[in-house]
Design a protein around this motif. Structure first.
Motif, PDB file in Angstrom:
ATOM      1  N   ARG A  83       5.765   2.538 -21.375  1.00 55.01           N
ATOM      2  CA  ARG A  83       4.770   3.248 -20.567  1.00 55.01           C
ATOM      3  C   ARG A  83       4.757   2.790 -19.112  1.00 55.01           C
ATOM      4  O   ARG A  83       4.125   3.430 -18.260  1.00 55.01           O
ATOM      5  N   ILE A  84       5.396   1.692 -18.776  1.00 59.31           N
ATOM      6  CA  ILE A  84       5.348   1.158 -17.416  1.00 59.31           C
ATOM      7  C   ILE A  84       6.181   2.035 -16.487  1.00 59.31           C
ATOM      8  O   ILE A  84       7.338   2.340 -16.757  1.00 59.31           O
ATOM      9  N   THR A  85       5.574   2.450 -15.389  1.00 60.38           N
ATOM     10  CA  THR A  85       6.277   3.231 -14.369  1.00 60.38           C
ATOM     11  C   THR A  85       6.284   2.462 -13.057  1.00 60.38           C
ATOM     12  O   THR A  85       5.469   1.563 -12.830  1.00 60.38           O
ATOM     13  N   ALA A  86       7.207   2.806 -12.188  1.00 65.32           N
ATOM     14  CA  ALA A  86       7.339   2.112 -10.905  1.00 65.32           C
ATOM     15  C   ALA A  86       6.197   2.498  -9.965  1.00 65.32           C
ATOM     16  O   ALA A  86       5.678   3.624 -10.021  1.00 65.32           O
ATOM     17  N   PRO A  87       5.783   1.587  -9.081  1.00 67.67           N
ATOM     18  CA  PRO A  87       4.803   1.942  -8.055  1.00 67.67           C
ATOM     19  C   PRO A  87       5.316   3.072  -7.162  1.00 67.67           C
ATOM     20  O   PRO A  87       6.516   3.387  -7.151  1.00 67.67           O
ATOM     21  N   ASN A  88       4.413   3.657  -6.389  1.00 74.16           N
ATOM     22  CA  ASN A  88       4.707   4.800  -5.537  1.00 74.16           C
ATOM     23  C   ASN A  88       5.471   4.342  -4.294  1.00 74.16           C
ATOM     24  O   ASN A  88       4.900   3.708  -3.402  1.00 74.16           O
ATOM     25  N   ALA A  89       6.755   4.672  -4.241  1.00 67.66           N
ATOM     26  CA  ALA A  89       7.594   4.223  -3.126  1.00 67.66           C
ATOM     27  C   ALA A  89       7.172   4.864  -1.806  1.00 67.66           C
ATOM     28  O   ALA A  89       7.249   4.232  -0.739  1.00 67.66           O
ATOM     29  N   ASP A  90       6.711   6.111  -1.844  1.00 67.27           N
ATOM     30  CA  ASP A  90       6.283   6.780  -0.608  1.00 67.27           C
ATOM     31  C   ASP A  90       5.045   6.104  -0.026  1.00 67.27           C
ATOM     32  O   ASP A  90       4.946   5.905   1.194  1.00 67.27           O
ATOM     33  N   ALA A  91       4.096   5.758  -0.884  1.00 65.91           N
ATOM     34  CA  ALA A  91       2.887   5.084  -0.405  1.00 65.91           C
ATOM     35  C   ALA A  91       3.232   3.709   0.145  1.00 65.91           C
ATOM     36  O   ALA A  91       2.666   3.274   1.176  1.00 65.91           O
ATOM     37  N   TYR A  92       4.144   3.008  -0.510  1.00 64.51           N
ATOM     38  CA  TYR A  92       4.575   1.702  -0.003  1.00 64.51           C
ATOM     39  C   TYR A  92       5.228   1.853   1.375  1.00 64.51           C
ATOM     40  O   TYR A  92       4.926   1.097   2.301  1.00 64.51           O
ATOM     41  N   GLY A  93       6.100   2.841   1.528  1.00 63.27           N
ATOM     42  CA  GLY A  93       6.758   3.066   2.808  1.00 63.27           C
ATOM     43  C   GLY A  93       5.768   3.423   3.906  1.00 63.27           C
ATOM     44  O   GLY A  93       5.887   2.945   5.047  1.00 63.27           O
ATOM     45  N   ALA A  94       4.789   4.272   3.576  1.00 65.92           N
ATOM     46  CA  ALA A  94       3.772   4.641   4.559  1.00 65.92           C
ATOM     47  C   ALA A  94       2.947   3.428   4.970  1.00 65.92           C
ATOM     48  O   ALA A  94       2.574   3.279   6.153  1.00 65.92           O
ATOM     49  N   ALA A  95       2.672   2.555   4.032  1.00 67.18           N
ATOM     50  CA  ALA A  95       1.920   1.348   4.340  1.00 67.18           C
ATOM     51  C   ALA A  95       2.715   0.436   5.268  1.00 67.18           C
ATOM     52  O   ALA A  95       2.177  -0.107   6.236  1.00 67.18           O
ATOM     53  N   ARG A  96       4.014   0.258   4.976  1.00 71.63           N
ATOM     54  CA  ARG A  96       4.844  -0.585   5.841  1.00 71.63           C
ATOM     55  C   ARG A  96       4.901  -0.010   7.258  1.00 71.63           C
ATOM     56  O   ARG A  96       4.858  -0.753   8.243  1.00 71.63           O
ATOM     57  N   GLU A  97       4.978   1.308   7.353  1.00 71.30           N
ATOM     58  CA  GLU A  97       5.027   1.941   8.671  1.00 71.30           C
ATOM     59  C   GLU A  97       3.710   1.744   9.417  1.00 71.30           C
ATOM     60  O   GLU A  97       3.693   1.455  10.627  1.00 71.30           O
ATOM     61  N   ARG A  98       2.597   1.883   8.722  1.00 68.74           N
ATOM     62  CA  ARG A  98       1.306   1.674   9.379  1.00 68.74           C
ATOM     63  C   ARG A  98       1.165   0.222   9.844  1.00 68.74           C
ATOM     64  O   ARG A  98       0.710  -0.041  10.964  1.00 68.74           O
ATOM     65  N   LEU A  99       1.555  -0.707   9.012  1.00 73.42           N
ATOM     66  CA  LEU A  99       1.476  -2.121   9.399  1.00 73.42           C
ATOM     67  C   LEU A  99       2.333  -2.390  10.629  1.00 73.42           C
ATOM     68  O   LEU A  99       1.939  -3.138  11.533  1.00 73.42           O
ATOM     69  N   ARG A 100       3.514  -1.779  10.695  1.00 75.56           N
ATOM     70  CA  ARG A 100       4.415  -1.987  11.828  1.00 75.56           C
ATOM     71  C   ARG A 100       3.823  -1.459  13.127  1.00 75.56           C
ATOM     72  O   ARG A 100       4.082  -2.003  14.215  1.00 75.56           O
TER      73      ARG A 100
END
Length: 352
Positions: A10-27
């Motif tokens: 049942r384990i699925t990967a975290p949302n890569a798009d949300a992670y990328g958007a977060a990294r961009e906002r932090l930058r």
């Protein structure tokens, strides 16, 4: 299909798009890029797990798993096993170290009996998940049967299922209680690292030099006798592990299946996390390290898991204390991501 296999699937990967958007906002925030260190990555990872920039860790729970250990017969601890049930009552009463630090973090403490050598009243407000009354002495025989090892992991999964049935859970901290449990934890990292036992073994609750020699000898004897196969995580747990370590592994797997991040405490909680991630590598993105304890084997566990600890406070207590304190930093990481304005939001262009 068993609960363990079904939960891993049942384990699925975290949302890569949300992670990328977060990294961009932090930058692009109005400050030097990277200036808030590892909290930036914590915030981005949480955004990926929850699929949003504005993460709110409203319901935080520390789960302290308890169990006793037959290896204590080898003189590996300076405290008697009767301390384990006494501490369970202290957790329930809210007077333990983890109780205080969890309150500070706005978290609740729940206790689970996986293998305490004591009969708790059925109405005691804990998770009654006892597999057996303590493990066997792994310096002489396997710590438990394979079925008991699986049952201990599934008990941790059941706890997460029961928690989420009560309502949303946003962060789980894992902690432990069990006299003698640094010995099986050290044996587990020895099995996975091939580092000599003397280089991995700490003093636990404060044993003297003679006690340390006995502890090293007992762990070496158990490893030589059973030769646990690192490719068989359940077998490692069966041969040298603890029932509460199995429960801690189940918490990580169960939380990942529900999309809940987990922050683990010290040596014992991380031993459980190691077993979990060997069984279910897909659980690893949901795992955070609360701190680096003074137990020497803990550092090697963190390296094996590729985890960077949030705190270095020379803790050697367990219970979930380091996880509770780290929760406050994880809360801070969510606010850093969501609330610090970008250069564009304050009208400064191309600043980075």
């Amino acid at each position: 299909m068993r609960l363990l296999e079904h939960t891993i699937q049942r384990i699925t990967a975290p949302n890569a798009d949300a992670y990328g958007a977060a990294r961009e906002r932090l930058r692009n925030q109005a400050r030097p890029a990277g200036s808030l260190g590892i909290l930036e990555e914590v915030g981005a990872r949480l955004a990926g797990i929850f699929g949003t920039i504005d993460v709110r860790l409203d319901r935080k729970i520390v789960i302290t798993c308890a169990g006793d250990h037959g290896i204590c017969a080898e003189g590996v601890s300076r405290f008697p096993q009767k301390v384990t049930p006494q501490m369970v009552y202290n957790f329930v009463g809210g007077g333990a170290s983890v109780s205080v630090l969890a309150r500070h973090a706005g978290a609740e403490v729940r206790v689970a009996d996986l293998g305490v050598d004591w009969d708790f009243a059925p109405d005691l407000p804990i998770y009654h998940k006892k597999v057996r009354k303590g493990t066997a002495n792994f310096a002489a025989v396997p710590a438990m049967t394979r079925e008991e090892a699986v049952r201990s992991i599934e008990a941790g999964i059941e706890i997460v299922d029961e928690l989420t049935a009560e309502g949303p859970v946003h962060l789980i901290g894992t902690g432990d209680m069990g006299i003698g449990n640094t010995s099986p934890s050290t044996a587990i990292i020895a099995a996975y690292s091939n580092i000599p036992v003397p280089e991995l073994t700490g003093r636990g609750t404060g044993i003297d030099d003679d006690g340390l020699r006995k502890k090293i000898a007992a762990i070496e004897k158990g490893l030589a006798l059973h030769r646990p196969d690192p490719k068989d995580p359940v077998g490692v747990l069966e041969k040298v592990g603890g029932l509460e370590i199995g429960g801690l592994a189940g918490l990580v797997i169960g939380a990942a299946a529900h999309g809940i991040p987990v922050v683990c405490d010290g040596l014992i909680a991380t031993a459980g996390a190691l077993i979990a991630c060997e069984l279910a590598p897909s659980a690893r993105p949901y795992l955070f390290a609360g701190h680096n304890s003074v137990e020497v084997g803990h550092r090697y566990m963190l390296e094996h898991l590729g985890l960077q600890p949030l705190l270095h406070l020379e803790f050697r207590l367990g219970e979930g204390t380091g996880a509770a304190l780290a929760m406050t930093l994880m809360d801070a990481a969510t606010r850093i991501l969501a609330e610090i304005k970008t250069f564009a939001e304050v009208g400064i262009n191309d600043a980075q």
